[in-house]
Design an enzyme around this catalytic site. Structure first.
Site, PDB file in Angstrom:
ATOM      1  N   HIS A   1      40.096  35.762 -24.844  1.00 49.96           N
ATOM      2  CA  HIS A   1      41.272  36.641 -24.945  1.00 49.96           C
ATOM      3  C   HIS A   1      41.626  37.113 -23.538  1.00 49.96           C
ATOM      4  O   HIS A   1      41.037  38.059 -23.024  1.00 49.96           O
ATOM      5  CB  HIS A   1      40.976  37.818 -25.863  1.00 49.96           C
ATOM      6  CG  HIS A   1      42.210  38.512 -26.370  1.00 49.96           C
ATOM      7  ND1 HIS A   1      43.410  38.474 -25.692  1.00 49.96           N
ATOM      8  CD2 HIS A   1      42.439  39.235 -27.493  1.00 49.96           C
ATOM      9  CE1 HIS A   1      44.311  39.169 -26.380  1.00 49.96           C
ATOM     10  NE2 HIS A   1      43.750  39.624 -27.484  1.00 49.96           N
TER      11      HIS A   1
ATOM     12  N   HIS B   1      47.283  40.681 -23.391  1.00 50.45           N
ATOM     13  CA  HIS B   1      47.509  41.978 -24.058  1.00 50.45           C
ATOM     14  C   HIS B   1      46.809  43.171 -23.433  1.00 50.45           C
ATOM     15  O   HIS B   1      46.469  44.136 -24.130  1.00 50.45           O
ATOM     16  CB  HIS B   1      47.106  41.880 -25.540  1.00 50.45           C
ATOM     17  CG  HIS B   1      47.931  40.898 -26.293  1.00 50.45           C
ATOM     18  ND1 HIS B   1      47.643  40.479 -27.563  1.00 50.45           N
ATOM     19  CD2 HIS B   1      49.058  40.234 -25.932  1.00 50.45           C
ATOM     20  CE1 HIS B   1      48.538  39.607 -27.961  1.00 50.45           C
ATOM     21  NE2 HIS B   1      49.408  39.445 -26.981  1.00 50.45           N
TER      22      HIS B   1
ATOM     23  N   TYR C   1      43.862  43.634 -22.278  1.00 51.23           N
ATOM     24  CA  TYR C   1      42.407  43.792 -22.378  1.00 51.23           C
ATOM     25  C   TYR C   1      41.784  43.416 -21.032  1.00 51.23           C
ATOM     26  O   TYR C   1      42.508  43.091 -20.083  1.00 51.23           O
ATOM     27  CB  TYR C   1      41.874  42.997 -23.571  1.00 51.23           C
ATOM     28  CG  TYR C   1      42.542  43.454 -24.866  1.00 51.23           C
ATOM     29  CD1 TYR C   1      42.361  44.758 -25.322  1.00 51.23           C
ATOM     30  CD2 TYR C   1      43.402  42.625 -25.576  1.00 51.23           C
ATOM     31  CE1 TYR C   1      43.006  45.210 -26.481  1.00 51.23           C
ATOM     32  CE2 TYR C   1      44.048  43.065 -26.730  1.00 51.23           C
ATOM     33  CZ  TYR C   1      43.841  44.356 -27.182  1.00 51.23           C
ATOM     34  OH  TYR C   1      44.485  44.807 -28.306  1.00 51.23           O
TER      35      TYR C   1
HETATM   36  C1  8OZ Z   1      46.680  44.690 -33.059  1.00 46.06           C
HETATM   37  C2  8OZ Z   1      45.784  45.701 -33.340  1.00 46.06           C
HETATM   38  C3  8OZ Z   1      44.537  45.677 -32.754  1.00 46.06           C
HETATM   39  C4  8OZ Z   1      44.202  44.660 -31.871  1.00 46.06           C
HETATM   40  C5  8OZ Z   1      45.697  41.997 -29.706  1.00 46.06           C
HETATM   41  C6  8OZ Z   1      43.528  42.017 -30.713  1.00 46.06           C
HETATM   42  O1  8OZ Z   1      46.682  42.645 -29.395  1.00 46.06           O
HETATM   43  C7  8OZ Z   1      44.738  42.547 -30.677  1.00 46.06           C
HETATM   44  C8  8OZ Z   1      45.112  43.653 -31.597  1.00 46.06           C
HETATM   45  C9  8OZ Z   1      46.358  43.668 -32.188  1.00 46.06           C
HETATM   46  O2  8OZ Z   1      45.463  40.907 -29.208  1.00 46.06           O
END
Ligand code: 8OZ
Length: 369
Positions: free
Chosen positions: A183, A186, A188
């Site tokens: 990932h 977004h 992270y």
């Molecule tokens: C929505 C709610 C919580 C996590 C992402 C893993 O945005 C998520 C996520 C999406 O990639």
């Protein structure tokens, strides 16, 4: 010829394709979706296995985002893949999907600053720099809550995070997964290091594009060395503002990332086009410039419907199309798309949280319908 100019026969969306080392029955991918229904010890349950098995006709399932360590958690009841119990829980999931003829990769993450002190014994979450994201996470008893102010990772802590990603890839293979998606989107941790909106470090992980991309590339290299590039993919979201993610100049940043990833022989890159779950045209971005720098499979996502998916596979250079929300209420989405049958609507109230309702109780259409 530019790879973005490849054309294919109508129907290619529903035909088998080999992606890296993984043979898929069709080009339709179930997007990773957080559902917050892990069991004790953040291990997957029999109900999670049933949910994924119901959706095994997807060419490829990408799991919900799954933690590489306890430090990586940012939301309630999201699963991990770093304890024996979690690996065993995932083994039951992958067995159930494989028994139905499907393929499944684990999406693995470190949420970084998109987290809350309640997941870390009252301590701050970790990030490139001590800048709070203007974003919310869901927390026990409180529902959606502002993220906490993070602390900056010490340079000496970064090697451990790279190794946690590598070890989690090994755990994924031990759990029977066909591969792993990193990932990298977004806001992270990996995405937060990339961007100058969240990374103001002055060491070798901050400043220039090369430095900000260093952590993502170290992680990708370590994971490709561990399980082989042909079983590895990465999700990127170049212009999505999800979770307060922003950068002053994303085009050269992501061109650099894809150029450096390409020699690692990854199976796929999963590109979130535009704003996640929102407008696809939020900011100008030349996705073809990325696509032309990558030799593996190009997976597109964000708001595709049947016509858009057929079009992008036949004439716009994508190799795979990911569908997210339509898979919630349509476990047999592939059949419904292939036969152009009506789609069910999911109830947003049951997207996240405990219980079977809104999770494993959406029926497939009867064979005769
Ligand atoms: C929505 C709610 C919580 C996590 C992402 C893993 O945005 C998520 C996520 C999406 O990639």
């Amino acid at each position: 010829m530019s790879r973005s100019k490849i054309t294919r026969a109508p129907g290619a969306l529903f035909e088998p394709v080999r992606v890296g080392d993984i043979d898929l029955a069709n080009r339709i991918v179930m997007s990773p979706m957080t559902r917050s229904r892990a069991g004790d010890g953040l291990a997957p349950t029999a109900m999670n296995a049933e949910y994924y098995a119901q959706r095994a006709s997807a060419g490829l399932i990408i799991t919900e985002a799954t933690q590489i360590s306890a430090q990586a958690q940012g939301y309630i009841d999201t699963p991990g893949l770093y304890t024996d119990a979690q690996i065993a829980g995932w083994k039951a999931v992958t067995d159930a999907v494989h028994a139905r003829g499907g393929k499944i990769v684990a999406q693995i993450w470190h949420t970084g600053r998109i987290s809350h002190t309640s997941f870390h014994n009252g301590n701050p979450p970790v990030a490139p720099s001590p800048i709070r994201a203007n974003a919310k996470v869901f927390v026990a008893g409180e529902g959606f809550t502002d993220t906490s102010v993070p602390r900056a990772l010490e340079p000496s802590e970064i090697a451990q995070i790279v190794d946690d990603f590598r070890q989690t890839c090994r755990n994924a293979i031990d759990a029977g997964f066909d591969g792993v998606e990193l990932h990298g989107a977004h806001g992270y941790l990996l995405d937060a290091f990339l961007r100058d909106g969240s990374n103001q470090r002055t060491d070798m992980y901050g400043g220039s594009i090369e430095n900000r991309a260093r952590l993502m590339l170290e992680v990708t290299e370590a994971c490709a060395a561990e399980i082989g590039g042909g079983r590895l993919g990465i999700r990127l979201s170049p212009v999505s503002p999800a979770n307060d993610s922003h950068d002053s100049n994303p085009q050269p940043l992501f061109e650099h990332v894809v150029e450096r990833i390409n020699p690692l022989g990854l199976a796929f890159i999963d590109i979130v086009e535009g704003a996640t779950g929102g407008p696809r045209d939020i900011a100008p971005f030349d996705y073809d410039a990325l696509r032309d720098r990558f030799d593996g499979a190009w997976m597109v996502n964000n708001g595709y419907d049947r016509d858009m998916a057929i079009d992008v596979i036949t004439s716009c250079g994508a190799d795979l199309v990911a569908f997210g929300r339509p898979f919630i209420a349509n476990p047999d989405l592939v059949r419904r798309l292939k036969e152009n049958l009506p789609l069910a609507e999911a109830d947003p109230v049951t997207t996240y949280g405990k219980g079977a309702a809104g999770y494993v109780d959406y029926p497939a259409l009867d064979a005769a319908e």
